[in-house]
Design an enzyme around this catalytic site. Structure first.
Site, mmCIF file in Angstrom:
data_model
loop_
_atom_site.group_PDB
_atom_site.id
_atom_site.type_symbol
_atom_site.label_atom_id
_atom_site.label_comp_id
_atom_site.label_asym_id
_atom_site.label_seq_id
_atom_site.Cartn_x
_atom_site.Cartn_y
_atom_site.Cartn_z
ATOM 1 N N TYR A 2 0.326 -1.719 0.291
ATOM 2 C CA TYR A 2 0.004 0.496 -0.267
ATOM 3 C C TYR A 2 0.571 1.102 -0.177
ATOM 4 C CZ TYR A 2 -5.012 -2.126 0.741
ATOM 5 O OH TYR A 2 -5.880 -2.569 0.672
ATOM 6 N N LYS A 24 3.324 -15.432 2.229
ATOM 7 C CA LYS A 24 3.171 -16.191 1.700
ATOM 8 C C LYS A 24 4.767 -17.051 1.481
ATOM 9 C CE LYS A 24 1.737 -17.592 -2.627
ATOM 10 N NZ LYS A 24 0.612 -19.316 -2.589
ATOM 11 N N ASP A 28 -3.594 -18.469 0.273
ATOM 12 C CA ASP A 28 -4.075 -18.856 -0.248
ATOM 13 C C ASP A 28 -5.057 -20.184 0.773
ATOM 14 O OD1 ASP A 28 -1.658 -20.114 -0.197
ATOM 15 O OD2 ASP A 28 -2.000 -20.832 -2.265
ATOM 16 N N ASP A 68 -6.402 -7.266 4.296
ATOM 17 C CA ASP A 68 -7.677 -6.238 3.477
ATOM 18 C C ASP A 68 -8.363 -7.031 2.746
ATOM 19 O OD1 ASP A 68 -9.447 -3.968 2.016
ATOM 20 O OD2 ASP A 68 -8.007 -4.542 -0.028
ATOM 21 N N ASP A 97 -12.281 -8.683 4.851
ATOM 22 C CA ASP A 97 -13.283 -9.021 4.004
ATOM 23 C C ASP A 97 -14.410 -10.159 4.259
ATOM 24 O OD1 ASP A 97 -13.867 -6.474 3.620
ATOM 25 O OD2 ASP A 97 -13.966 -6.046 1.474
HETATM 26 C C1 IPM Z 1 -10.672 -0.810 4.101
HETATM 27 C C2 IPM Z 1 -10.752 -0.555 2.860
HETATM 28 C C3 IPM Z 1 -9.716 0.467 2.499
HETATM 29 C C4 IPM Z 1 -8.237 -0.068 1.664
HETATM 30 C C5 IPM Z 1 -9.599 1.090 0.546
HETATM 31 C C6 IPM Z 1 -10.660 2.194 1.151
HETATM 32 C C7 IPM Z 1 -8.429 2.182 0.774
HETATM 33 O O1 IPM Z 1 -11.052 -1.443 1.977
HETATM 34 O O2 IPM Z 1 -9.683 -0.011 5.115
HETATM 35 O O3 IPM Z 1 -10.331 -1.980 4.609
HETATM 36 O O4 IPM Z 1 -7.700 -1.337 1.283
HETATM 37 O O5 IPM Z 1 -7.255 -0.232 3.468
HETATM 38 MG MG MG Z 2 -11.211 -3.826 2.549
#
Ligand code: IPM
Ligand code: MG
Length: 365
Positions: A143, A193, A225, A249, A253
């Site tokens: 990032y 990884k 993975d 990240d 999710d």
């Molecule tokens: C998160 C989001 C952010 C990230 C984006 C919006 C930059 O997806 O906080 O998970 O990737 O960190």
């Molecule tokens: Mg995110």
């Protein structure tokens, strides 16, 4: 006690202002019940700041954040700014504030609440009882490594993103994760990884070294993975997962969806200093923005994390969480949590349910 805490409020874009409105109402109830006051300093971040101030992270916003006891953030981003260059995208504001405040440790708990088992896309027996936390490195890795865009000698357009980690950046997040694991069931999985990436091989080496200081915690390693696969196959094997920025990240999710909806997941971003930033894991949801249907619970649960981690108000934090669970137990759902959309509550209605529940509970500090 007449303490006043300064909260920097950054609603951001899309559904951000809607969900933040409910979070602040909840904080105001906590204030009434505990006698602790909160003052709110509103700032702009993301797309709204690009439009108003010409930058996704105005100086003024950073100043307000640095002067605050804690930062509460909604979400950033939207199609309007999608074609902007990288430094003028809403996301650059979010990454910028994380970096500027030194918030390298991102805690993302994913807990399956019993009454939401049916809301998950996975089988009830797979997800019932899931209770894990992703500890994501937040200020390093791909990032923040150098980015380049150029045309090669043979006329090809080329893009580069550098994935770089220093030992000390790895060490501090690994230590954070061991501390978290120590307070839970003492089972830490470090995700990397290492079969391909040099940065992951360093990650693993540092994790092993730090483990010697935490003999009471069991450390194991998984490749990213495989971890992604195990999360949907047998998520209950996980307690604390620690991983680098981009893997975190993605996996957070995935972990969020195990619990029914990403609309439920809160997060805390912490660093060396006392300041913390609290935000829902979900994005700005431009598709439903302005319609009053977004789920405010992730932001309300982020308020709970703020009360606990930055303000030392553990009892109030528990009260907020308890109120949220009670409302869900009573069967109230926003659209993301139910197939029967005709019964779904809107953002303000859901916020109101939590407030009513909170008012029925007696909260100490
Ligand atoms: C998160 C989001 C952010 C990230 C984006 C919006 C930059 O997806 O906080 O998970 O990737 O960190
Ligand atoms: Mg995110």
């Amino acid at each position: 006690m007449n303490k006043t805490y300064k909260i920097c409020v950054l609603p951001g874009d899309g559904i951000g202002p809607e969900i933040m409105g409910e979070a602040i109402k909840v904080l105001n109830v906590i204030s009434e019940q505990t006698g602790v006051s909160f003052s709110y300093d509103f700032g702009r971040i993301g797309g709204c700041a690009i439009d108003e101030d010409g930058t996704p992270l105005p100086e003024e916003t950073l100043r307000l954040a640095k002067e605050a006891d804690a930062v509460l953030l909604g979400a950033v981003g939207g199609p309007k700014w999608d074609q902007n260059p990288g430094n003028l995208r809403p996301e650059a504001g979010l990454l910028g504030i994380r970096k500027a405040l030194g918030l390298y440790a991102n805690l993302r708990p994913a807990t399956m609440h019993p009454s939401l088992v049916e809301a998950s896309s996975l089988k009830p027996e797979v997800v019932a009882g899931v209770d894990l936390i992703v500890v994501r490195e937040l200020t390093g890795g791909i990032y923040f490594g150098e980015k380049k865009r150029y045309t090669s000698e043979d006329g090809q357009e080329v893009a580069e993103d550098l994935l770089i980690y220093q030992e000390k950046e790895i060490e501090r997040i690994i230590r954070t994760s061991f501390e978290v694991a120590r307070k839970r069931s003492k089972n830490l999985v470090s995700v990397d990884k290492a079969n391909v990436l040099e940065s992951s091989r360093l990650w693993r080496k540092v994790a092993e070294r730090v483990a010697a200081d935490y003999p009471d915690v069991t450390l194991s390693h998984q490749l990213v993975d495989s971890c992604a696969m195990q999360l949907v196959r047998a998520p209950k094997q996980f307690d604390v997962i620690v991983t680098e920025n981009m893997f975190g990240d993605i996996l957070s999710d995935e972990a969020a969806m195990l619990t029914g909806s990403i609309g439920m997941l809160a997060s805390a971003s912490l660093g060396e200093g006392s300041i913390g930033l609290y935000e829902p894991v979900h994005g700005s949801a431009p598709d439903i923005a302005g319609r009053g249907v977004a789920n405010p619970l992730a932001t309300i649960l982020s308020v709970a994390m703020m009360l606990r981690h930055s303000l030392g108000m553990d009892e109030a934090a528990e009260a907020v969480e308890k109120a949220v669970w009670a409302v869900l137990d009573a069967g109230y759902r926003t659209g993301d949590l139910t197939e029967d959309r005709s019964q779904a509550l809107g953002t303000v209605e859901m916020g109101q349910k939590v407030i009513e529940q909170l008012q029925k509970q007696v909260v100490g500090q």
